[in-house]
Design a protein around this motif. Structure first.
Motif, PDB file in Angstrom:
ATOM      1  N   GLN A 189      -5.444   5.945   7.392  1.00 11.92           N
ATOM      2  CA  GLN A 189      -5.784   5.598   6.011  1.00 11.92           C
ATOM      3  C   GLN A 189      -5.403   4.145   5.706  1.00 11.92           C
ATOM      4  O   GLN A 189      -6.152   3.430   5.042  1.00 11.92           O
ATOM      5  CB  GLN A 189      -5.068   6.535   5.033  1.00 11.92           C
ATOM      6  CG  GLN A 189      -5.569   7.955   5.084  1.00 11.92           C
ATOM      7  CD  GLN A 189      -4.688   8.909   4.301  1.00 11.92           C
ATOM      8  OE1 GLN A 189      -3.459   8.807   4.324  1.00 11.92           O
ATOM      9  NE2 GLN A 189      -5.312   9.855   3.607  1.00 11.92           N
ATOM     10  N   ILE A 190      -4.251   3.725   6.206  1.00 11.94           N
ATOM     11  CA  ILE A 190      -3.807   2.340   5.997  1.00 11.94           C
ATOM     12  C   ILE A 190      -4.794   1.385   6.670  1.00 11.94           C
ATOM     13  O   ILE A 190      -5.233   0.399   6.075  1.00 11.94           O
ATOM     14  CB  ILE A 190      -2.375   2.129   6.530  1.00 11.94           C
ATOM     15  CG1 ILE A 190      -1.377   2.943   5.702  1.00 11.94           C
ATOM     16  CG2 ILE A 190      -2.010   0.646   6.521  1.00 11.94           C
ATOM     17  CD1 ILE A 190       0.015   3.028   6.301  1.00 11.94           C
ATOM     18  N   LYS A 201       1.473   4.891  -2.637  1.00 16.77           N
ATOM     19  CA  LYS A 201       1.504   6.309  -2.254  1.00 16.77           C
ATOM     20  C   LYS A 201       1.614   6.409  -0.739  1.00 16.77           C
ATOM     21  O   LYS A 201       1.153   5.521  -0.020  1.00 16.77           O
ATOM     22  CB  LYS A 201       0.273   7.053  -2.754  1.00 16.77           C
ATOM     23  CG  LYS A 201      -1.021   6.632  -2.104  1.00 16.77           C
ATOM     24  CD  LYS A 201      -2.178   7.451  -2.639  1.00 16.77           C
ATOM     25  CE  LYS A 201      -3.475   7.023  -1.957  1.00 16.77           C
ATOM     26  NZ  LYS A 201      -4.596   7.804  -2.431  1.00 16.77           N
ATOM     27  N   THR A 224      -8.107   1.333   4.684  1.00 19.86           N
ATOM     28  CA  THR A 224      -7.954   0.708   3.365  1.00 19.86           C
ATOM     29  C   THR A 224      -7.812  -0.805   3.475  1.00 19.86           C
ATOM     30  O   THR A 224      -8.394  -1.550   2.691  1.00 19.86           O
ATOM     31  CB  THR A 224      -6.730   1.297   2.631  1.00 19.86           C
ATOM     32  OG1 THR A 224      -6.898   2.716   2.517  1.00 19.86           O
ATOM     33  CG2 THR A 224      -6.578   0.695   1.250  1.00 19.86           C
ATOM     34  N   LEU A 267       0.815  -1.208   0.000  1.00 17.23           N
ATOM     35  CA  LEU A 267       0.000   0.000   0.000  1.00 17.23           C
ATOM     36  C   LEU A 267       0.850   1.260   0.000  1.00 17.23           C
ATOM     37  O   LEU A 267       0.609   2.176  -0.792  1.00 17.23           O
ATOM     38  CB  LEU A 267      -0.929  -0.025   1.214  1.00 17.23           C
ATOM     39  CG  LEU A 267      -2.104   0.925   1.205  1.00 17.23           C
ATOM     40  CD1 LEU A 267      -2.992   0.700  -0.008  1.00 17.23           C
ATOM     41  CD2 LEU A 267      -2.904   0.770   2.483  1.00 17.23           C
ATOM     42  N   ILE A 268       1.879   1.315   0.849  1.00 18.08           N
ATOM     43  CA  ILE A 268       2.682   2.547   0.890  1.00 18.08           C
ATOM     44  C   ILE A 268       3.632   2.663  -0.297  1.00 18.08           C
ATOM     45  O   ILE A 268       4.126   3.747  -0.567  1.00 18.08           O
ATOM     46  CB  ILE A 268       3.447   2.709   2.225  1.00 18.08           C
ATOM     47  CG1 ILE A 268       4.441   1.604   2.430  1.00 18.08           C
ATOM     48  CG2 ILE A 268       2.491   2.842   3.385  1.00 18.08           C
ATOM     49  CD1 ILE A 268       5.436   1.905   3.515  1.00 18.08           C
ATOM     50  N   TYR A 276       2.639  11.071   7.616  1.00 20.98           N
ATOM     51  CA  TYR A 276       2.544  10.104   6.530  1.00 20.98           C
ATOM     52  C   TYR A 276       3.681   9.092   6.617  1.00 20.98           C
ATOM     53  O   TYR A 276       4.767   9.405   7.082  1.00 20.98           O
ATOM     54  CB  TYR A 276       2.608  10.811   5.171  1.00 20.98           C
ATOM     55  CG  TYR A 276       1.382  11.649   4.900  1.00 20.98           C
ATOM     56  CD1 TYR A 276       0.244  11.066   4.361  1.00 20.98           C
ATOM     57  CD2 TYR A 276       1.352  13.006   5.191  1.00 20.98           C
ATOM     58  CE1 TYR A 276      -0.887  11.821   4.114  1.00 20.98           C
ATOM     59  CE2 TYR A 276       0.226  13.768   4.950  1.00 20.98           C
ATOM     60  CZ  TYR A 276      -0.891  13.168   4.413  1.00 20.98           C
ATOM     61  OH  TYR A 276      -2.016  13.915   4.183  1.00 20.98           O
ATOM     62  N   LEU A 328       0.714   7.217   2.935  1.00 24.79           N
ATOM     63  CA  LEU A 328      -0.553   7.326   3.652  1.00 24.79           C
ATOM     64  C   LEU A 328      -0.276   7.478   5.137  1.00 24.79           C
ATOM     65  O   LEU A 328       0.818   7.165   5.606  1.00 24.79           O
ATOM     66  CB  LEU A 328      -1.394   6.059   3.437  1.00 24.79           C
ATOM     67  CG  LEU A 328      -1.820   5.731   2.018  1.00 24.79           C
ATOM     68  CD1 LEU A 328      -2.400   4.327   1.951  1.00 24.79           C
ATOM     69  CD2 LEU A 328      -2.840   6.741   1.522  1.00 24.79           C
ATOM     70  N   ASN A 329      -1.288   7.918   5.883  1.00 23.05           N
ATOM     71  CA  ASN A 329      -1.136   7.922   7.334  1.00 23.05           C
ATOM     72  C   ASN A 329      -1.687   6.608   7.883  1.00 23.05           C
ATOM     73  O   ASN A 329      -2.301   5.817   7.158  1.00 23.05           O
ATOM     74  CB  ASN A 329      -1.781   9.159   7.970  1.00 23.05           C
ATOM     75  CG  ASN A 329      -3.287   9.194   7.821  1.00 23.05           C
ATOM     76  OD1 ASN A 329      -3.973   8.196   8.022  1.00 23.05           O
ATOM     77  ND2 ASN A 329      -3.814  10.363   7.479  1.00 23.05           N
ATOM     78  N   LYS A 330      -1.465   6.368   9.163  1.00 22.38           N
ATOM     79  CA  LYS A 330      -1.849   5.079   9.757  1.00 22.38           C
ATOM     80  C   LYS A 330      -3.354   4.846   9.707  1.00 22.38           C
ATOM     81  O   LYS A 330      -3.797   3.720   9.486  1.00 22.38           O
ATOM     82  CB  LYS A 330      -1.340   4.995  11.201  1.00 22.38           C
ATOM     83  CG  LYS A 330       0.167   4.906  11.290  1.00 22.38           C
ATOM     84  CD  LYS A 330       0.626   4.955  12.737  1.00 22.38           C
ATOM     85  CE  LYS A 330       2.137   5.073  12.810  1.00 22.38           C
ATOM     86  NZ  LYS A 330       2.610   5.284  14.178  1.00 22.38           N
TER      87      LYS A 330
END
Length: 115
Positions: free
Chosen positions: A50-51, A44, A54, A40-41, A85, A46-48
């Motif tokens: 968002q991870i 792009k 998702t 995932l990272i 991020y 992401l912050n925790k």
């Protein structure tokens, strides 16, 4: 046979340069979760939160895996305004080929365990 399958068949643990990454993915029961976060990272930063959303994971689970990756210097956190991020590091990019092979090995091993 695809090129990747040939690479996987000829894969030898002794040829791996970054054994630390292999250990993080194959040597732990949470290796699949760690690899999902890495995937995932790599797409792009992401912050925790968002991870977690998702990947449909608990925030504390994401926090644990990110911390593990940061300790081993595969990710880094950078704060922009009031959001932190998670970014892949150059160390992860340097081990990308090995990571992809390791991830496939992890899938094979988990498939065999579940049969």
């Amino acid at each position: 046979m695809s090129t990747f399958q040939g690479t996987l068949e000829n894969w030898n643990l002794w040829n791996i340069q970054d054994k630390e990454l292999v250990s993080l993915i194959l040597g732990r029961s949470g290796g699949i979760t760690t690899s999902r976060i890495i995937d995932l990272i790599l797409q792009k930063p992401l912050n925790k939160n968002q991870i977690a959303k998702t990947l449909n994971l608990d925030y504390k689970t994401v926090q644990y895996h990110i911390n593990l990756l940061e300790v081993h210097k595969y990710t880094k956190s950078e704060r922009f305004e009031n959001v932190t991020y998670i970014f892949p590091t150059q160390k992860l990019f340097n081990a990308l080929k090995e990571y992809k092979i390791t991830k496939e090995m992890c899938k094979i091993m988990n498939t065999e365990r579940n049969e």
